[in-house]
Design a protein around this motif. Structure first.
Motif, short mmCIF file in Angstrom:
data_model
loop_
_atom_site.label_atom_id
_atom_site.label_comp_id
_atom_site.label_asym_id
_atom_site.label_seq_id
_atom_site.Cartn_x
_atom_site.Cartn_y
_atom_site.Cartn_z
N ALA A 133 0.74 -1.20 0.11
CA ALA A 133 -0.05 0.21 -0.08
C ALA A 133 0.81 1.22 -0.07
CB ALA A 133 -1.00 0.10 1.11
N GLY A 134 2.22 1.01 -0.07
CA GLY A 134 2.94 2.18 -0.49
C GLY A 134 3.38 2.65 1.01
N ARG A 135 3.47 2.04 2.15
CA ARG A 135 4.09 2.40 3.21
C ARG A 135 5.40 1.59 3.58
NH1 ARG A 135 -0.61 0.82 7.48
NH2 ARG A 135 1.16 1.49 8.84
N ALA A 136 6.16 2.49 4.84
CA ALA A 136 7.26 1.67 5.19
C ALA A 136 7.05 1.03 6.46
CB ALA A 136 8.09 3.02 5.58
N THR A 159 22.19 -7.52 10.55
CA THR A 159 23.03 -6.31 10.88
C THR A 159 22.40 -5.54 11.70
OG1 THR A 159 22.40 -5.17 8.85
CG2 THR A 159 24.29 -6.64 8.36
N VAL A 160 21.53 -4.63 11.39
CA VAL A 160 20.94 -3.91 12.18
C VAL A 160 19.28 -3.64 11.84
CG1 VAL A 160 22.87 -2.29 12.66
CG2 VAL A 160 21.42 -1.71 10.87
N TYR A 161 18.43 -3.32 12.43
CA TYR A 161 17.25 -3.06 11.88
C TYR A 161 17.00 -2.20 10.63
CZ TYR A 161 14.91 -5.80 15.69
OH TYR A 161 14.42 -6.97 16.38
N GLY A 162 16.17 -2.58 9.76
CA GLY A 162 15.93 -1.67 8.54
C GLY A 162 14.37 -1.20 8.50
N LEU A 163 14.39 -0.05 7.90
CA LEU A 163 12.96 0.85 7.48
C LEU A 163 12.82 0.60 6.07
CD1 LEU A 163 10.86 2.35 8.83
CD2 LEU A 163 12.01 4.39 8.05
N GLY A 164 11.86 -0.34 5.74
CA GLY A 164 11.88 -0.75 4.37
C GLY A 164 10.72 -0.33 3.74
N ALA A 165 10.69 -0.33 2.22
CA ALA A 165 9.45 0.17 1.34
C ALA A 165 10.19 -0.72 0.17
CB ALA A 165 9.43 1.58 1.17
N LEU A 166 8.87 -0.92 -0.77
CA LEU A 166 9.22 -1.66 -1.95
C LEU A 166 10.12 -0.86 -2.89
CD1 LEU A 166 5.81 -3.25 -2.94
CD2 LEU A 166 7.67 -4.14 -1.73
N THR A 167 11.10 -1.43 -3.49
CA THR A 167 12.09 -0.62 -4.17
C THR A 167 11.42 0.01 -5.51
OG1 THR A 167 13.93 -2.28 -3.60
CG2 THR A 167 14.22 -0.97 -5.79
N HIS A 168 10.33 -0.47 -5.99
CA HIS A 168 9.83 0.09 -7.07
C HIS A 168 8.41 0.83 -6.80
CE1 HIS A 168 12.04 -2.29 -10.11
NE2 HIS A 168 12.22 -3.27 -9.22
N ASP A 169 8.33 1.16 -5.58
CA ASP A 169 7.23 2.16 -5.31
C ASP A 169 7.69 3.53 -4.88
OD1 ASP A 169 5.00 3.19 -4.33
OD2 ASP A 169 4.02 1.62 -3.57
N ARG A 202 6.26 5.83 -3.39
CA ARG A 202 5.51 6.63 -2.38
C ARG A 202 6.24 5.92 -1.25
NH1 ARG A 202 -0.01 3.63 -3.25
NH2 ARG A 202 1.30 2.05 -3.48
N GLY A 203 6.41 4.69 -1.04
CA GLY A 203 7.18 3.89 0.06
C GLY A 203 8.56 4.60 0.22
N ILE A 204 9.15 4.67 -0.78
CA ILE A 204 10.61 5.22 -0.69
C ILE A 204 10.64 6.63 -0.08
CG2 ILE A 204 12.43 5.74 -2.18
CD1 ILE A 204 12.18 2.88 -2.03
N ALA A 205 9.55 7.54 -0.62
CA ALA A 205 9.71 8.80 -0.05
C ALA A 205 9.31 8.74 1.45
CB ALA A 205 8.33 9.56 -0.87
N GLU A 206 8.49 7.94 1.76
CA GLU A 206 8.05 7.77 3.16
C GLU A 206 9.25 7.35 3.97
OE1 GLU A 206 5.23 8.62 4.07
OE2 GLU A 206 4.67 7.44 5.82
N VAL A 207 10.09 6.38 3.52
CA VAL A 207 11.31 6.27 4.15
C VAL A 207 12.32 7.58 4.56
CG1 VAL A 207 13.74 4.90 4.29
CG2 VAL A 207 11.56 3.75 3.50
N TYR A 208 12.47 8.25 3.50
CA TYR A 208 13.25 9.43 3.51
C TYR A 208 12.61 10.28 4.46
CZ TYR A 208 16.43 8.16 -0.14
OH TYR A 208 17.62 7.44 -0.71
#
Ligand code: AMP
Ligand code: MG
Length: 322
Positions: free
Chosen positions: A21-24, A31-41, A43-49
């Motif tokens: 749904a475009g969320r992180a 290694t460490v915890y990640g905050l992830g979104a679909l590479t191809h979306d 919307r999700g990438i913008a949410e991560v930043y």
């Protein structure tokens, strides 16, 4: 506070749905915890930043199940990757390779290259599987520049204001340091960030590997001089120099050192293990604990070596104290 979920099949499905749904979503890795979104979306990438307050030119690492998944997002396939991935994946080795044109440029911080790795953490792998092998772009799940998270509670602390954030709980990260980053787009393979996969082991496979002293954020933003840093000012103290350093400290300090007998009151001792692997796995938790003590400074004793796994530890200590 965000929601911490035990990694049941249902929570993995919910996490995957949120990503679609475009969320992180935050998830554990070795290694460490990640905050992830679909590479191809985008919307999700913008949410991560947005959530991380991450500068938009600081690229993300794409997480895939295997070399096959990596080939979907990189252009061509460097023959050296076969040996590297068959020997060291899944695991804490990130490869920087040419980015395939179908990968949104936002997921690569505007670069023509893309960093990719295959995590070994079972929860991360179940999430990737639930997503049908689609790639997840994820930086560490901390506010930009802060100490990376190695427990679900660290993520919740950094993102306390993100009430809807889902955090999958995977317990303590196995290695506790960010991945080794190796650039294969340069004339010779270049180590951009030391990690648990050591320079020595990469040289055994590849022969030549450049390991420049990167204290400037150019080639790779994780090399910014100040990064991975606690909020309390922190300084490095030479090995066995703690007694002398503390004698000059008028106010209580938090002290990460190998021998607790070197730490008189009113200072607070956080004893660190002499084994590099154990040290790495608790370092960020120790820095976060030190930060909560309300001390004037954090003093950290230099490790006994700068080779092998200690190289990565010393690298993070230098940036945490820059
Ligand atoms: P994080 O996942 O928060 O540890 O951050 C990922 C780090 O990987 C970045 O800060 C960079 O140092 C490095 N990185 C990611 N993508 C690239 C790339 N395309 N070129 C060089 N370094 C990269
Ligand atoms: Mg990071």
């Amino acid at each position: 506070m965000p929601i911490i979920l035990e990694p049941t099949d249902l929570s993995i499905q919910r996490a995957a749905e949120a990503m679609r749904a475009g969320r992180a979503v935050a998830f554990p890795t070795e290694t460490v915890y990640g905050l992830g979104a679909l590479t191809h979306d985008p919307r999700g990438i913008a949410e991560v930043y947005r959530m991380k307050w991450r500068p938009s030119n600081n690229p993300l690492i794409a997480h895939v199940l295997d070399a096959h998944g990596a080939r979907e997002i990189v252009e061509g396939w460097d023959p050296r990757c076969d040996e590297l991935t068959s020997r060291l994946w899944p695991g804490p080795l990130t490869l920087v390779l040419p980015r395939r044109a179908n990968v949104p440029v936002e997921a690569a911080g505007g670069r023509a290259t893309i960093a990719v790795r295959s995590p070994s953490c079972p929860v991360a792998r179940r999430l990737l599987q639930e997503l049908g092998g689609e790639s997840i772009s994820a930086p560490s799940a901390n506010r930009s520049g802060h100490v990376s998270p190695t427990l679900a509670s660290h993520v919740a602390e950094d993102f306390a204001s993100e009430l809807d954030l889902m955090i999958l709980n995977g317990g303590r990260s196995e290695f506790g340091l960010e991945s080794t980053v190796l650039d294969l787009t340069t004339a010779r393979p270049t180590l951009l960030r030391p990690g648990t996969v050591t320079l020595e082991s990469l040289r055994q496979i590849l022969g030549d590997v450049d390991a420049p002293e990167l204290m400037e954020q150019g080639a790779s933003p994780g090399t910014a001089p100040r990064h991975y840093a606690p909020r309390t000012p922190a300084v490095l103290v030479p090995i066995n120099g703690m007694r002398a350093a503390l004698a000059l400290e008028p106010r209580p300090c938090a002290v990460l050192c190998f021998d607790p007998s070197h730490v008189p009151s009113p200072h607070t001792d956080i004893t660190m293990p002499r084994d590099a692997r154990l040290y790495a796995s608790i370092l960020y938790d120790a820095l976060r604990s030190a930060d909560t003590l309300g001390c004037a400074r954090i003093l950290i004793e230099m490790p006994p070596s700068a080779d092998g796994l200690w190289r990565a530890v010393v690298d993070r200590l230098r940036r945490a104290t820059a």
